[in-house]
Design a protein around this motif. Structure first.
Motif, PDB file in Angstrom:
ATOM      1  N   MET A 284       0.847  -1.215   0.000  1.00 31.44           N
ATOM      2  CA  MET A 284       0.000   0.000   0.000  1.00 31.44           C
ATOM      3  C   MET A 284       0.871   1.249   0.000  1.00 31.44           C
ATOM      4  O   MET A 284       1.742   1.402   0.852  1.00 31.44           O
ATOM      5  N   ASN A 285       0.643   2.121  -0.975  1.00 27.80           N
ATOM      6  CA  ASN A 285       1.424   3.359  -1.069  1.00 27.80           C
ATOM      7  C   ASN A 285       0.680   4.474  -0.313  1.00 27.80           C
ATOM      8  O   ASN A 285      -0.029   5.290  -0.879  1.00 27.80           O
ATOM      9  N   ILE A 286       0.892   4.459   1.017  1.00 25.89           N
ATOM     10  CA  ILE A 286       0.181   5.410   1.891  1.00 25.89           C
ATOM     11  C   ILE A 286       0.553   6.847   1.535  1.00 25.89           C
ATOM     12  O   ILE A 286      -0.286   7.746   1.538  1.00 25.89           O
ATOM     13  N   TYR A 287       1.832   7.054   1.209  1.00 21.50           N
ATOM     14  CA  TYR A 287       2.294   8.415   0.895  1.00 21.50           C
ATOM     15  C   TYR A 287       1.546   8.994  -0.303  1.00 21.50           C
ATOM     16  O   TYR A 287       1.249  10.174  -0.352  1.00 21.50           O
ATOM     17  N   ALA A 288       1.264   8.116  -1.262  1.00 21.84           N
ATOM     18  CA  ALA A 288       0.558   8.580  -2.466  1.00 21.84           C
ATOM     19  C   ALA A 288      -0.878   8.951  -2.129  1.00 21.84           C
ATOM     20  O   ALA A 288      -1.384   9.981  -2.584  1.00 21.84           O
ATOM     21  N   ILE A 289      -1.535   8.103  -1.330  1.00 21.62           N
ATOM     22  CA  ILE A 289      -2.916   8.408  -0.940  1.00 21.62           C
ATOM     23  C   ILE A 289      -2.949   9.753  -0.229  1.00 21.62           C
ATOM     24  O   ILE A 289      -3.766  10.622  -0.532  1.00 21.62           O
ATOM     25  N   LYS A 290      -2.013   9.919   0.703  1.00 19.10           N
ATOM     26  CA  LYS A 290      -1.940  11.184   1.447  1.00 19.10           C
ATOM     27  C   LYS A 290      -1.719  12.353   0.501  1.00 19.10           C
ATOM     28  O   LYS A 290      -2.338  13.406   0.649  1.00 19.10           O
ATOM     29  N   ALA A 291      -0.796  12.169  -0.451  1.00 19.34           N
ATOM     30  CA  ALA A 291      -0.471  13.268  -1.367  1.00 19.34           C
ATOM     31  C   ALA A 291      -1.707  13.676  -2.165  1.00 19.34           C
ATOM     32  O   ALA A 291      -2.021  14.865  -2.282  1.00 19.34           O
ATOM     33  N   ILE A 292      -2.425  12.701  -2.708  1.00 19.67           N
ATOM     34  CA  ILE A 292      -3.614  13.019  -3.513  1.00 19.67           C
ATOM     35  C   ILE A 292      -4.686  13.655  -2.623  1.00 19.67           C
ATOM     36  O   ILE A 292      -5.287  14.665  -2.978  1.00 19.67           O
TER      37      ILE A 292
ATOM     38  N   ARG B 195       8.141   1.428 -11.464  1.00 17.87           N
ATOM     39  CA  ARG B 195       7.865   2.862 -11.561  1.00 17.87           C
ATOM     40  C   ARG B 195       8.591   3.679 -10.500  1.00 17.87           C
ATOM     41  O   ARG B 195       8.876   4.859 -10.717  1.00 17.87           O
ATOM     42  N   GLU B 196       8.843   3.066  -9.338  1.00 22.17           N
ATOM     43  CA  GLU B 196       9.600   3.778  -8.300  1.00 22.17           C
ATOM     44  C   GLU B 196      10.945   4.255  -8.812  1.00 22.17           C
ATOM     45  O   GLU B 196      11.471   5.271  -8.366  1.00 22.17           O
ATOM     46  N   LYS B 197      11.491   3.487  -9.770  1.00 24.93           N
ATOM     47  CA  LYS B 197      12.835   3.785 -10.266  1.00 24.93           C
ATOM     48  C   LYS B 197      12.832   4.897 -11.304  1.00 24.93           C
ATOM     49  O   LYS B 197      13.879   5.408 -11.683  1.00 24.93           O
ATOM     50  N   ILE B 198      11.647   5.199 -11.845  1.00 25.27           N
ATOM     51  CA  ILE B 198      11.577   6.039 -13.045  1.00 25.27           C
ATOM     52  C   ILE B 198      11.086   7.448 -12.755  1.00 25.27           C
ATOM     53  O   ILE B 198      10.125   7.635 -12.018  1.00 25.27           O
ATOM     54  N   GLY B 199      11.765   8.424 -13.342  1.00 26.33           N
ATOM     55  CA  GLY B 199      11.277   9.802 -13.328  1.00 26.33           C
ATOM     56  C   GLY B 199      11.030  10.231 -14.769  1.00 26.33           C
ATOM     57  O   GLY B 199      11.781   9.842 -15.668  1.00 26.33           O
ATOM     58  N   LEU B 200       9.988  11.005 -14.985  1.00 24.91           N
ATOM     59  CA  LEU B 200       9.640  11.410 -16.349  1.00 24.91           C
ATOM     60  C   LEU B 200       9.428  12.917 -16.432  1.00 24.91           C
ATOM     61  O   LEU B 200       8.671  13.482 -15.655  1.00 24.91           O
ATOM     62  N   VAL B 201      10.125  13.534 -17.377  1.00 24.24           N
ATOM     63  CA  VAL B 201       9.839  14.931 -17.717  1.00 24.24           C
ATOM     64  C   VAL B 201       9.161  14.900 -19.076  1.00 24.24           C
ATOM     65  O   VAL B 201       9.804  14.646 -20.089  1.00 24.24           O
TER      66      VAL B 201
ATOM     67  N   ASN C 208       6.672  18.476  -3.727  1.00 22.90           N
ATOM     68  CA  ASN C 208       6.448  17.546  -2.613  1.00 22.90           C
ATOM     69  C   ASN C 208       5.318  16.567  -2.908  1.00 22.90           C
ATOM     70  O   ASN C 208       5.358  15.420  -2.476  1.00 22.90           O
ATOM     71  N   PHE C 209       4.331  17.045  -3.653  1.00 21.76           N
ATOM     72  CA  PHE C 209       3.241  16.168  -4.092  1.00 21.76           C
ATOM     73  C   PHE C 209       3.812  14.995  -4.908  1.00 21.76           C
ATOM     74  O   PHE C 209       3.486  13.838  -4.676  1.00 21.76           O
ATOM     75  N   SER C 210       4.695  15.329  -5.847  1.00 27.82           N
ATOM     76  CA  SER C 210       5.289  14.292  -6.694  1.00 27.82           C
ATOM     77  C   SER C 210       6.038  13.259  -5.856  1.00 27.82           C
ATOM     78  O   SER C 210       5.938  12.063  -6.097  1.00 27.82           O
ATOM     79  N   ARG C 211       6.768  13.745  -4.879  1.00 26.60           N
ATOM     80  CA  ARG C 211       7.547  12.839  -4.035  1.00 26.60           C
ATOM     81  C   ARG C 211       6.615  11.871  -3.301  1.00 26.60           C
ATOM     82  O   ARG C 211       6.863  10.665  -3.269  1.00 26.60           O
ATOM     83  N   GLY C 212       5.548  12.416  -2.751  1.00 22.36           N
ATOM     84  CA  GLY C 212       4.586  11.566  -2.049  1.00 22.36           C
ATOM     85  C   GLY C 212       3.934  10.561  -2.982  1.00 22.36           C
ATOM     86  O   GLY C 212       3.818   9.381  -2.663  1.00 22.36           O
ATOM     87  N   LEU C 213       3.558  11.043  -4.150  1.00 20.49           N
ATOM     88  CA  LEU C 213       2.898  10.192  -5.126  1.00 20.49           C
ATOM     89  C   LEU C 213       3.761   8.975  -5.463  1.00 20.49           C
ATOM     90  O   LEU C 213       3.268   7.881  -5.702  1.00 20.49           O
ATOM     91  N   PHE C 214       5.069   9.179  -5.488  1.00 20.59           N
ATOM     92  CA  PHE C 214       5.972   8.076  -5.813  1.00 20.59           C
ATOM     93  C   PHE C 214       6.387   7.287  -4.577  1.00 20.59           C
ATOM     94  O   PHE C 214       7.352   6.518  -4.610  1.00 20.59           O
ATOM     95  N   GLY C 215       5.641   7.506  -3.483  1.00 17.03           N
ATOM     96  CA  GLY C 215       5.792   6.624  -2.330  1.00 17.03           C
ATOM     97  C   GLY C 215       6.950   6.934  -1.418  1.00 17.03           C
ATOM     98  O   GLY C 215       7.404   6.058  -0.684  1.00 17.03           O
ATOM     99  N   LYS C 216       7.448   8.174  -1.486  1.00 14.96           N
ATOM    100  CA  LYS C 216       8.580   8.508  -0.608  1.00 14.96           C
ATOM    101  C   LYS C 216       8.112   9.380   0.551  1.00 14.96           C
ATOM    102  O   LYS C 216       7.305  10.284   0.370  1.00 14.96           O
ATOM    103  N   PRO C 217       8.670   9.131   1.757  1.00 10.74           N
ATOM    104  CA  PRO C 217       8.336   9.998   2.891  1.00 10.74           C
ATOM    105  C   PRO C 217       8.913  11.391   2.694  1.00 10.74           C
ATOM    106  O   PRO C 217       9.833  11.579   1.886  1.00 10.74           O
ATOM    107  N   LYS C 218       8.384  12.329   3.425  1.00 11.27           N
ATOM    108  CA  LYS C 218       8.859  13.719   3.341  1.00 11.27           C
ATOM    109  C   LYS C 218      10.358  13.795   3.546  1.00 11.27           C
ATOM    110  O   LYS C 218      10.913  13.117   4.396  1.00 11.27           O
TER     111      LYS C 218
END
Ligand SMILES: Nc1ncnc2c1ncn2[C@@H]1O[C@H](COP(=O)(O)OP(=O)(O)O)[C@@H](O)[C@H]1O
Ligand SMILES: [Mg+2]
Lengths: 253, 308
Positions: free
Chosen positions: A1-9, B77-83, B100-110
């Motif tokens: 589960m990608n919690i960070y993504a859910i939070k971000a959206i 997809r975690e490995k990939i960045g796209l411009v 920061n939105f992009s970072r979260g979307l790709f599953g990374k903590p702040k």
């Protein structure tokens, strides 16, 4: 589960609400208040009680339902339609997120807004009419269930729509009429027998009736049937969304 | 070493019936800068979009860092960045929020320190609170790059990174790309400029009408692509090329009124001086001359011919 993504959206969507506070919260609260003033306080005082409930109080659940449905749909449909329209959806599509996570983020935010709105309307109604809530817990469940279900439905419309007109058309042409004809302002038992039967094909009848039961213990249809119908519609929406992501319908070429 | 991206038998036919990619087979090596070179409409964006998960392939398999992009899409997809090629941004968001939105979307903590570094590297730090809609095109593109780097990808796609970009950003971008490569990031960029591929890439793949025509190391590729022609407008037309000039790559054009010499700009000795000498000795006079580089389109056509 990608919690960070859910939070971000979710945060992104809530921030959007914050920016458009007038449009997304203040204006529906205002327009619902107008209904209370006109139908509750002004006309309502000249009307008899319906099933032992004053008219002003009787219409509260229906009016609340009307706002809940239209706001859930418009919030959720806009939330997903807009990134599709601007092209920023590319990022969500290329992110390591599952369909479920995307839906939880967008639909969760839309439903949260609707629930906040619903509670605000309930508070505002208090200013104009006196009412009680007989089953507060069931009322809460209905509020959440309806907000979630119609946010899911809105999400479907947002994915389906390929223009701003289409975004408006379903809420305006279908949901509003069904709500007005679904017993928001009257009891189904006040209709001629034939219309009572026909009305039962209107899904909103079940929502309004169940919701009203949670307030005043009176209903047109059995409350279990109401909950059952809502859950059924919710499952249908989830099924449709699942299919949309599976096939990439209007999301991926 | 296992390729970082492996594309096997990929085909794409859009719903319209248009076939944008045919039998694509391509391996990208770990840590290289790879340029996908091709004219507009060749299928570059389509290929990148498929790898990144934005477009569905009609058939074929792709792995990124060993992960199947469909089955193991999360790891891939975690490995990939796209411009992306198009500048698509959320007008009302601030630079800081959108990255920061992009970072979260790709599953990374702040990680504010990391995001700050990315913004500083791209000269965006003093714009961090600016709304996207207030930024110039060049600044928006920097933000798009920052978004793509926000989750520390090991593979970076740059789709037409220099289209409509000013000189300063171009320079910054190349510096950034080289810096990333030094840290082991694999970079795949698309372009329709030969010069850009030449300037940037370790390897070049040429794509034309949905097919990969050739994939080669840059230097070899440039030797092939870097042909120039010198055209001499003769005083008096020639019926045929004189025997004594058979050592030169010459052709007659315009009914013998023009003599065309093809040479390689990469080689030390272009042979022009000797040719001029020989012409003088033979008494062949010319009234005008000009040199030209073969156009990208010519090169594609000749590459396609060579392949058939
Ligand atoms: N969604 C689409 N539907 C139909 N055809 C498309 C679609 N997207 C791109 N194409 C076509 O596919 C071809 C390749 O496009 P693209 O990958 O964008 O090329 P490039 O990036 O090399 O310029 C073009 O002819 C384009 O018109
Ligand atoms: Mg392109």
């Amino acid at each position: 589960m990608n919690i960070y993504a859910i939070k971000a959206i979710y945060r992104f969507e809530m921030a959007r609400t914050g920016r458009t506070l007038m449009q997304s919260i203040a204006s529906p609260v205002l327009s619902t208040s107008l209904y209370f003033i006109v139908f509750g306080a002004a006309i309502g005082s000249r009307m008899g009680n319906i099933e032992g409930v004053s008219y002003g109080a009787f219409i509260i659940p229906g009016l609340l339902m009307l706002s809940l449905l239209s706001e859930s749909i418009s919030n959720a449909s806009f939330g997903i339609y807009f990134p599709k329209f601007t092209g920023t959806i590319y990022e969500v599509l290329s992110a390591p997120v599952s369909a479920a996570e995307i839906v939880i983020g967008y639909v969760g935010a839309a439903a949260t807004k609707s629930i906040i709105l619903g509670l605000l309307i309930l508070l505002t109604a208090r200013v104009f009419v006196d009412y009680q809530i007989a089953h507060p817990f069931v009322m809460g469940i209905f509020l959440i269930l309806t907000a979630l279900t119609f946010s899911l439905f809105g999400f479907i419309i947002g994915v389906w729509a390929d223009g701003f007109e289409k975004l408006q058309i379903i809420p305006m042409m279908i949901v509003t009429p069904l709500t007005f004809l679904g017993g928001s302002f009257y009891s189904i038992s006040m209709l001629p027998p034939l219309w009572q039967k026909i009305t039962l094909f209107n899904p909103v009848v079940y929502l309004v009736s169940g919701f009203r039961w949670s307030f005043y213990d009176v209903s047109d249809v059995n409350v279990e049937v109401s909950v059952g119908m809502t859950v059924l519609f919710m499952l249908a929406c989830i099924g449709t969304i699942y299919w949309m992501f599976k096939t990439g319908y209007r999301l991926k070429s | 070493m296992q390729p970082i991206i492996s594309i096997k038998d990929v085909n794409k036919t859009y719903a319209s019936g248009f076939t944008a990619l045919q039998d694509i087979n391509l391996d990208i090596k770990r840590g290289e800068i790879f340029a996908l070179l091709g004219p507009n409409g060749a299928g570059k964006t389509t290929l990148i979009s498929i790898i990144c998960g934005i477009v569905n392939a009609s058939s074929g398999n792709i792995t990124a860092d060993g992960h199947d992009i469909i089955r193991d899409y999360r790891q891939a997809r975690e490995k990939i960045g796209l411009v992306p090629q198009e500048l698509t941004t959320d007008a009302f968001e601030s630079v800081w929020a959108t990255v920061n939105f992009s970072r979260g979307l790709f599953g990374k903590p702040k990680d504010h320190a990391y995001v700050e570094k990315v913004l500083r590297d791209l000269s965006l730090w003093n714009k961090k609170d600016a709304k996207m809609m207030t930024l110039s095109g060049g600044m928006k593109r920097r933000v798009m790059i920052a978004k793509a780097l926000s989750h520390e990808p090991s593979i970076l796609f740059l789709d037409e990174p220099t289209a409509g970009v000013d000189v300063e950003l171009r320079r910054d971008m190349w510096a950034l790309v080289h810096g990333l490569r030094e840290r082991g990031v694999t970079i795949i960029l698309t372009t329709h400029y030969i010069e850009e591929a030449e300037e940037m890439a370790d390897r070049v793949g040429v794509i034309h009408e949905g097919r990969i025509i050739v994939v080669e190391d840059k230097t070899e590729m440039m030797a092939k692509l870097g042909k120039r022609q010198l055209t001499l407008h003769l005083q008096t037309p020639l019926a045929s090329i004189p025997e004594t000039l058979s050592g030169f790559k010459l052709e007659l054009a315009d009914e013998g009124n023009q003599l065309v010499y093809t040479f390689d700009i990469q080689s030390q000795d272009t042979g022009i001086t000797q040719l001029m000498h020989s012409l003088q000795n033979l008494g062949i006079d010319y009234k005008d001359l000009h040199s030209s580089q073969s156009s990208l389109e010519d090169i594609f056509v000749s590459l396609v011919r060579a392949k058939q």
